[in-house]
Design a protein around this motif. Structure first.
Motif, PDB file in Angstrom:
ATOM      1  N   ARG A   1       2.614  -5.390  -3.190  1.00 33.68           N
ATOM      2  CA  ARG A   1       1.571  -4.613  -3.850  1.00 33.68           C
ATOM      3  C   ARG A   1       1.208  -3.361  -3.054  1.00 33.68           C
ATOM      4  NH1 ARG A   1      -3.301  -8.487  -4.358  1.00 33.68           N
ATOM      5  NH2 ARG A   1      -2.563  -8.952  -2.255  1.00 33.68           N
ATOM      6  N   THR A   2       1.266  -3.460  -1.724  1.00 29.97           N
ATOM      7  CA  THR A   2       0.828  -2.360  -0.874  1.00 29.97           C
ATOM      8  C   THR A   2       1.756  -2.217   0.330  1.00 29.97           C
ATOM      9  OG1 THR A   2      -0.577  -3.768   0.519  1.00 29.97           O
ATOM     10  CG2 THR A   2      -1.583  -2.833  -1.477  1.00 29.97           C
ATOM     11  N   LYS A   3       1.614  -1.104   1.027  1.00 27.42           N
ATOM     12  CA  LYS A   3       2.358  -0.911   2.265  1.00 27.42           C
ATOM     13  C   LYS A   3       1.924  -1.946   3.304  1.00 27.42           C
ATOM     14  CE  LYS A   3       1.564   2.586   5.094  1.00 27.42           C
ATOM     15  NZ  LYS A   3       1.552   3.911   5.762  1.00 27.42           N
ATOM     16  N   GLU A   4       0.660  -2.316   3.263  1.00 25.44           N
ATOM     17  CA  GLU A   4       0.168  -3.335   4.195  1.00 25.44           C
ATOM     18  C   GLU A   4       0.883  -4.662   3.984  1.00 25.44           C
ATOM     19  OE1 GLU A   4      -3.951  -5.811   5.071  1.00 25.44           O
ATOM     20  OE2 GLU A   4      -4.098  -3.713   4.429  1.00 25.44           O
ATOM     21  N   ASP A   5       1.184  -4.993   2.740  1.00 20.39           N
ATOM     22  CA  ASP A   5       1.909  -6.235   2.461  1.00 20.39           C
ATOM     23  C   ASP A   5       3.322  -6.194   3.042  1.00 20.39           C
ATOM     24  OD1 ASP A   5      -0.210  -7.384   1.136  1.00 20.39           O
ATOM     25  OD2 ASP A   5       0.468  -6.783  -0.853  1.00 20.39           O
ATOM     26  N   ILE A   6       3.941  -5.012   3.017  1.00 22.40           N
ATOM     27  CA  ILE A   6       5.261  -4.866   3.639  1.00 22.40           C
ATOM     28  C   ILE A   6       5.145  -5.076   5.140  1.00 22.40           C
ATOM     29  CG2 ILE A   6       7.154  -3.266   4.100  1.00 22.40           C
ATOM     30  CD1 ILE A   6       6.544  -1.927   1.420  1.00 22.40           C
ATOM     31  N   ALA A   7       4.132  -4.442   5.738  1.00 22.55           N
ATOM     32  CA  ALA A   7       3.917  -4.602   7.177  1.00 22.55           C
ATOM     33  C   ALA A   7       3.656  -6.064   7.528  1.00 22.55           C
ATOM     34  CB  ALA A   7       2.751  -3.733   7.634  1.00 22.55           C
ATOM     35  N   ARG A   8       2.910  -6.757   6.668  1.00 22.50           N
ATOM     36  CA  ARG A   8       2.613  -8.165   6.920  1.00 22.50           C
ATOM     37  C   ARG A   8       3.906  -8.984   6.989  1.00 22.50           C
ATOM     38  NH1 ARG A   8      -1.920 -10.816   6.024  1.00 22.50           N
ATOM     39  NH2 ARG A   8      -2.692  -9.082   4.746  1.00 22.50           N
ATOM     40  N   ALA A   9       4.814  -8.752   6.053  1.00 24.45           N
ATOM     41  CA  ALA A   9       6.074  -9.494   6.042  1.00 24.45           C
ATOM     42  C   ALA A   9       6.882  -9.220   7.307  1.00 24.45           C
ATOM     43  CB  ALA A   9       6.885  -9.124   4.805  1.00 24.45           C
ATOM     44  N   ILE A  10       6.864  -7.976   7.762  1.00 21.69           N
ATOM     45  CA  ILE A  10       7.593  -7.613   8.986  1.00 21.69           C
ATOM     46  C   ILE A  10       6.960  -8.267  10.203  1.00 21.69           C
ATOM     47  CG2 ILE A  10       8.161  -5.693  10.523  1.00 21.69           C
ATOM     48  CD1 ILE A  10       8.447  -3.955   7.971  1.00 21.69           C
ATOM     49  N   VAL A  11       5.633  -8.191  10.296  1.00 23.07           N
ATOM     50  CA  VAL A  11       4.939  -8.757  11.460  1.00 23.07           C
ATOM     51  C   VAL A  11       5.071 -10.275  11.483  1.00 23.07           C
ATOM     52  CG1 VAL A  11       2.686  -9.054  12.579  1.00 23.07           C
ATOM     53  CG2 VAL A  11       3.351  -6.815  11.684  1.00 23.07           C
ATOM     54  N   GLU A  12       5.074 -10.916  10.328  1.00 22.28           N
ATOM     55  CA  GLU A  12       5.288 -12.364  10.291  1.00 22.28           C
ATOM     56  C   GLU A  12       6.634 -12.724  10.910  1.00 22.28           C
ATOM     57  OE1 GLU A  12       2.677 -13.543   6.281  1.00 22.28           O
ATOM     58  OE2 GLU A  12       4.849 -13.231   6.157  1.00 22.28           O
ATOM     59  N   ARG A  13       7.643 -11.922  10.631  1.00 20.88           N
ATOM     60  CA  ARG A  13       8.957 -12.173  11.224  1.00 20.88           C
ATOM     61  C   ARG A  13       8.937 -11.946  12.734  1.00 20.88           C
ATOM     62  NH1 ARG A  13      13.470  -9.956   6.862  1.00 20.88           N
ATOM     63  NH2 ARG A  13      12.795 -11.323   5.171  1.00 20.88           N
ATOM     64  N   ILE A  14       8.248 -10.908  13.151  1.00 14.07           N
ATOM     65  CA  ILE A  14       8.149 -10.633  14.592  1.00 14.07           C
ATOM     66  C   ILE A  14       7.489 -11.807  15.305  1.00 14.07           C
ATOM     67  CG2 ILE A  14       7.065  -9.149  16.325  1.00 14.07           C
ATOM     68  CD1 ILE A  14       7.323  -6.844  14.251  1.00 14.07           C
ATOM     69  N   MET A  15       6.407 -12.329  14.737  1.00 11.74           N
ATOM     70  CA  MET A  15       5.711 -13.451  15.355  1.00 11.74           C
ATOM     71  C   MET A  15       6.610 -14.685  15.421  1.00 11.74           C
ATOM     72  SD  MET A  15       2.791 -12.309  16.318  1.00 11.74           S
ATOM     73  CE  MET A  15       3.623 -10.737  16.609  1.00 11.74           C
ATOM     74  N   GLU A  16       7.414 -14.876  14.363  1.00 16.99           N
ATOM     75  CA  GLU A  16       8.337 -16.014  14.342  1.00 16.99           C
ATOM     76  C   GLU A  16       9.395 -15.883  15.434  1.00 16.99           C
ATOM     77  OE1 GLU A  16      11.460 -18.246  11.260  1.00 16.99           O
ATOM     78  OE2 GLU A  16      10.204 -16.591  10.567  1.00 16.99           O
TER      79      GLU A  16
END
Length: 203
Positions: A63-78
């Motif tokens: 829905r937003t650029k923030e949602d894209i960033a969230r998906a990326i950061v979730e992977r980084i944390m993993e």
């Protein structure tokens, strides 16, 4: 550029989250642009143009650029969690450190772009998700497992320093100074980082 068939697929929602799926290509392009231009300097329009699709096609997945960033950061944390787990399991066993680092080097090489995008945008991402009930605590605590190991008074000072130096020797070429090593292949990086880390761990 995405060919016409792929463009049509994106417009219909694409093939989902598989390795070649639209969502994965979108995240790959966003990660590249966030790395080179910064999160704040990248727009959804630019992501769409790079993929040669409409913004509406992106909204199908995010829905937003923030949602894209969230998906990326979730992977980084993993990925960070996987690295920390391997060293934590090795614990104080110096023989297990080399096995752990062999695995960690492969993880780092495979996810090099994720480390780079975090290095470029850590302040922006931390501010963006500071109040997020899931990502906020994960981001805040991400360095604690390694920090506890490096600061463990139960380890001899020389072992703590060897561990820290080995970790720095790996992350330097892959993250902090990666632009200086862009001309080197993955195989070359793997070979020489492994050799350097092994020498440091051997004392």
């Amino acid at each position: 550029m995405v060919n016409q068939a792929a463009k049509s697929q994106v417009s219909r929602g694409g093939s989902g989250s598989g390795p070649g799926g639209t969502r994965e290509r979108l995240l790959a392009v966003a990660t590249e642009l966030f790395t080179t231009q910064g999160y704040g300097g990248t727009s959804l329009r630019e992501i769409a143009e790079r993929l040669d699709v409409s913004k509406a096609a992106i909204y199908y997945h995010f829905r937003t650029k923030e949602d894209i960033a969230r998906a990326i950061v979730e992977r980084i944390m993993e990925v960070n969690g996987g690295i920390a787990d391997r060293l934590t399991v090795a614990g104080k066993d110096s023989e297990a450190w080399q096995r752990a680092f062999d695995q960690i080097i492969e993880i780092a090489l495979t996810n090099r772009q994720l480390f780079m995008v975090w290095d470029r945008n850590d302040d922006a991402f931390q501010k963006l998700f500071a109040d997020d009930p899931v990502l906020g605590p994960q981001i805040e605590a991400q360095g604690e497992p390694l920090g506890a190991l490096f600061a463990d008074p139960g380890l001899a000072p020389e072992d703590r320093i060897r561990l820290g130096c080995a970790f720095g020797a790996m992350m330097g070429p892959l993250v902090m100074y990666t632009t200086f090593y862009e001309d080197l292949s993955t195989d070359t990086l793997r070979e020489h980082i492994r050799t350097t880390v092994a020498a440091l761990l051997a004392g």
